[in-house]
Structures are given as C-alpha cells and as structure tokens.
Design a protein around this motif. Structure first.
Motif, PDB file in Angstrom:
ATOM      1  N   HIS A 168       0.813  -1.212   0.000  1.00 43.68           N
ATOM      2  CA  HIS A 168       0.000   0.000   0.000  1.00 43.68           C
ATOM      3  C   HIS A 168       0.853   1.272   0.000  1.00 43.68           C
ATOM      4  N   THR A 169       2.070   1.176  -0.514  1.00 43.75           N
ATOM      5  CA  THR A 169       2.950   2.355  -0.537  1.00 43.75           C
ATOM      6  C   THR A 169       2.442   3.415  -1.500  1.00 43.75           C
ATOM      7  N   THR A 170       2.691   4.686  -1.162  1.00 43.29           N
ATOM      8  CA  THR A 170       2.332   5.803  -2.041  1.00 43.29           C
ATOM      9  C   THR A 170       3.567   6.418  -2.694  1.00 43.29           C
ATOM     10  N   SER A 171       4.745   5.860  -2.414  1.00 53.19           N
ATOM     11  CA  SER A 171       5.986   6.377  -2.979  1.00 53.19           C
ATOM     12  C   SER A 171       6.250   5.730  -4.341  1.00 53.19           C
ATOM     13  N   ASN A 172       6.507   6.562  -5.350  1.00 56.55           N
ATOM     14  CA  ASN A 172       6.801   6.038  -6.687  1.00 56.55           C
ATOM     15  C   ASN A 172       8.099   5.231  -6.688  1.00 56.55           C
ATOM     16  N   GLN A 173       9.114   5.732  -5.961  1.00 59.53           N
ATOM     17  CA  GLN A 173      10.377   4.997  -5.881  1.00 59.53           C
ATOM     18  C   GLN A 173      10.180   3.639  -5.234  1.00 59.53           C
ATOM     19  N   MET A 174       9.439   3.634  -4.133  1.00 61.92           N
ATOM     20  CA  MET A 174       9.184   2.382  -3.446  1.00 61.92           C
ATOM     21  C   MET A 174       8.393   1.427  -4.330  1.00 61.92           C
ATOM     22  N   ALA A 175       7.400   1.953  -5.024  1.00 59.90           N
ATOM     23  CA  ALA A 175       6.580   1.114  -5.906  1.00 59.90           C
ATOM     24  C   ALA A 175       7.430   0.492  -7.004  1.00 59.90           C
ATOM     25  N   SER A 176       8.384   1.260  -7.544  1.00 62.64           N
ATOM     26  CA  SER A 176       9.265   0.753  -8.594  1.00 62.64           C
ATOM     27  C   SER A 176      10.140  -0.391  -8.076  1.00 62.64           C
ATOM     28  N   VAL A 177      10.690  -0.222  -6.869  1.00 62.69           N
ATOM     29  CA  VAL A 177      11.532  -1.260  -6.279  1.00 62.69           C
ATOM     30  C   VAL A 177      10.707  -2.516  -6.000  1.00 62.69           C
ATOM     31  N   LEU A 178       9.516  -2.335  -5.448  1.00 64.05           N
ATOM     32  CA  LEU A 178       8.663  -3.488  -5.136  1.00 64.05           C
ATOM     33  C   LEU A 178       8.241  -4.220  -6.414  1.00 64.05           C
ATOM     34  N   LYS A 179       8.008  -3.463  -7.505  1.00 67.95           N
ATOM     35  CA  LYS A 179       7.665  -4.097  -8.788  1.00 67.95           C
ATOM     36  C   LYS A 179       8.819  -4.963  -9.274  1.00 67.95           C
ATOM     37  N   THR A 180      10.061  -4.456  -9.141  1.00 69.33           N
ATOM     38  CA  THR A 180      11.225  -5.247  -9.554  1.00 69.33           C
ATOM     39  C   THR A 180      11.302  -6.534  -8.754  1.00 69.33           C
ATOM     40  N   ILE A 181      11.108  -6.431  -7.441  1.00 67.95           N
ATOM     41  CA  ILE A 181      11.154  -7.628  -6.591  1.00 67.95           C
ATOM     42  C   ILE A 181      10.039  -8.594  -6.997  1.00 67.95           C
ATOM     43  N   ASN A 182       8.844  -8.080  -7.273  1.00 71.40           N
ATOM     44  CA  ASN A 182       7.734  -8.940  -7.687  1.00 71.40           C
ATOM     45  C   ASN A 182       8.002  -9.597  -9.032  1.00 71.40           C
ATOM     46  N   ASP A 183       8.610  -8.862  -9.960  1.00 69.49           N
ATOM     47  CA  ASP A 183       8.883  -9.383 -11.297  1.00 69.49           C
ATOM     48  C   ASP A 183       9.860 -10.563 -11.262  1.00 69.49           C
TER      49      ASP A 183
END
Length: 273
Positions: free
Chosen positions: A53-68
């Motif tokens: 539930h992060t609202t940070s774009n940087q955090m979202a990008s990092v989490l997407k990489t980990i998910n990918d």
C-alpha cells in the motif's frame, strides 16, 4: 536496532549467497534452497509490514522489480544477472525504508593508541551503541579492542576491506595522533574514505597539531579535539540521530562525557611526560 533492518539484512545476506553460488556453479534451478529461502523471507516481510500500500513512486518501482523476479509454481532458473537485480532491489528497499540510518562504526586508528580508543568505545557504548552479544559481531569495527577483535587466522586487510564494501551503512571515525600519520595502513584507510565518499568524523587527540593533517580529505570539514565538551555534545546528538538511538538523559551523558575527557587528558599528559 530496528527489527526491520535485521530482517532486511537477513534477506540481503541470502541474496549475496545466491549471487556467489550462481557465480561458482552456474544458474540456480527450480527448488534452489537459497532462492526458495529468499522468496519466503520476502513474502513474510511484505505481509508483516503491508508494503503493497505504498504511495511512494520509488518504493513502488523497487517493489515491482522484486515482484517481477519472484517466481512461483513453475519451472525456473535464476542467472547471475537476475540474482544481482534481486540483490540490488532489496538493498534499494532498505535504503528507502531507512534513509540516512547507519548500522556500524569503523574506527580508523593506530594500534599504539589502543588505550585512547578503548575510552572512545566506552563513550560510544554510553551513548547507546550496543555492546556485542556472545557469538555476534558488534556494531563497532575496531581491530585493537577485545570487543571487536578479528578472529584468529583471518587476514586483517581482507576484514578491513569488507567494511568498506559492506552493504550496511558504515560511519567512519578517524582518530588522529602523531602515530596515525606515521602509519601507511592508516593513511590508506583515510584515502579509501575519501575515494569511496564515506561519511566520517575526524577526532584529534589533545596535543596533536592540526597542521599535521595530510591526505586528500577536505580541510574545510569540521574536526574537533577529543576533550572539547561542547563538540562532544554535538557528536552525541549526531550518533543518536544516525543510529536511531533513544536520547541519553543529560545527567547520565555528562557523567560519561566528563569521565571520557578525564581519561583522554590523562593519556595525553602521560604521552608528553
């Protein structure tokens, strides 16, 4: 230390071991123990701290990489490029969650000055830096103190190099004496601090002439004498902030600070006599 940092460091260590294993033996295959361990730790971390539930774009990008790069329920391989991407993403996650937080102190000093350094370490412990537990590395790397001795059989240069390349955020204290500037090893450490743009503080032993400071570090950066009580007050506040420590009660701090100054002044007088 914040439990989240401990958990993230465990994930980073697993990722580092995975990178090393792939480098030695080739791609990790389906069911690889290290990759499965990484997936389990990441899944538990996400769930525990509700990161989705992060609202940070940087955090979202990092989490997407980990998910990918989180593969479930199918045949997979993990190559060295993918393993390094995973490792980098977890390190970025830690930096985003804990910006500016430090985890370790490296005291660059001459072993001849170990009595002075013992007094400094007691001051750091008084401020709130934890003492090492049985069987665990402490938060302070200091090759001349029993709390931080390098284990028998290990190469001291290798252990020092590990600190400079650590994935942990390391704060460097440079303890200046005449002995320090007569040591090529100490000067090498100073040069590495400059070259690698490390965060550091220079502290001068009473009686040491500031004009003797050489090397490449900026001369404009504020240093201070070890018996300067007002600079020590600022140093205490900086350490508390950098390591996320509970502020020490003023009376407790003043007792510890003054005991340190008395010890340092006595050592300086003994050296001159």
């Amino acid at each position: 230390m914040d439990i989240k940092i401990i958990e993230l460091n465990e994930i980073i260590e697993v990722c580092e071991n995975l990178v090393q294993k792939i480098r030695l033996y080739g791609e990790a295959q389906t069911g690889d123990e290290l990759y499965e361990r990484y997936k389990l730790l990441v899944k538990e971390f996400y769930k525990k701290y509700n990161l989705s539930h992060t609202t940070s774009n940087q955090m979202a990008s990092v989490l997407k990489t980990i998910n990918d790069y989180h593969w479930e329920g199918r045949t997979y391989t993990v190559n060295i490029l993918e393993a390094n991407i995973i490792l980098k993403a977890v390190i970025c996650l830690k930096e985003l969650l804990f910006p500016g937080l430090f985890e370790k102190i490296f005291i660059s000093h001459r072993e001849k000055d170990k009595d002075q350094i013992a007094a400094l370490m007691e001051l750091l412990y008084a401020i709130g830096i934890p003492r090492p537990s049985q069987g665990e590395d402490g938060c302070i790397f200091c090759s001349s103190h029993p709390d931080a001795y390098i284990e028998n059989g290990r190469m001291i240069d290798d252990e020092i190099l590990k600190q400079f390349h650590s994935k942990q955020n390391v704060f460097f204290i440079l303890w200046y004496t005449d002995n320090y500037f007569e040591s090529q090893a100490c000067l090498n450490e100073m040069g590495a601090v400059w070259a690698m743009k490390k965060t550091y503080q220079e502290i001068l032993m009473p009686g040491f002439d500031r004009n003797k400071i050489g090397g490449l570090l900026p001369k404009e950066k504020i240093d201070f004498k070890a018996n300067d009580k007002f600079r020590l007050n600022t140093f205490k506040s900086q350490i508390e902030q950098m390591f996320n420590l509970q502020p020490l009660k003023q009376n407790t701090w003043e007792i510890a600070r003054d005991a340190f100054i008395n010890k340092i002044d006595k050592l300086a007088i003994n050296k001159q006599s």
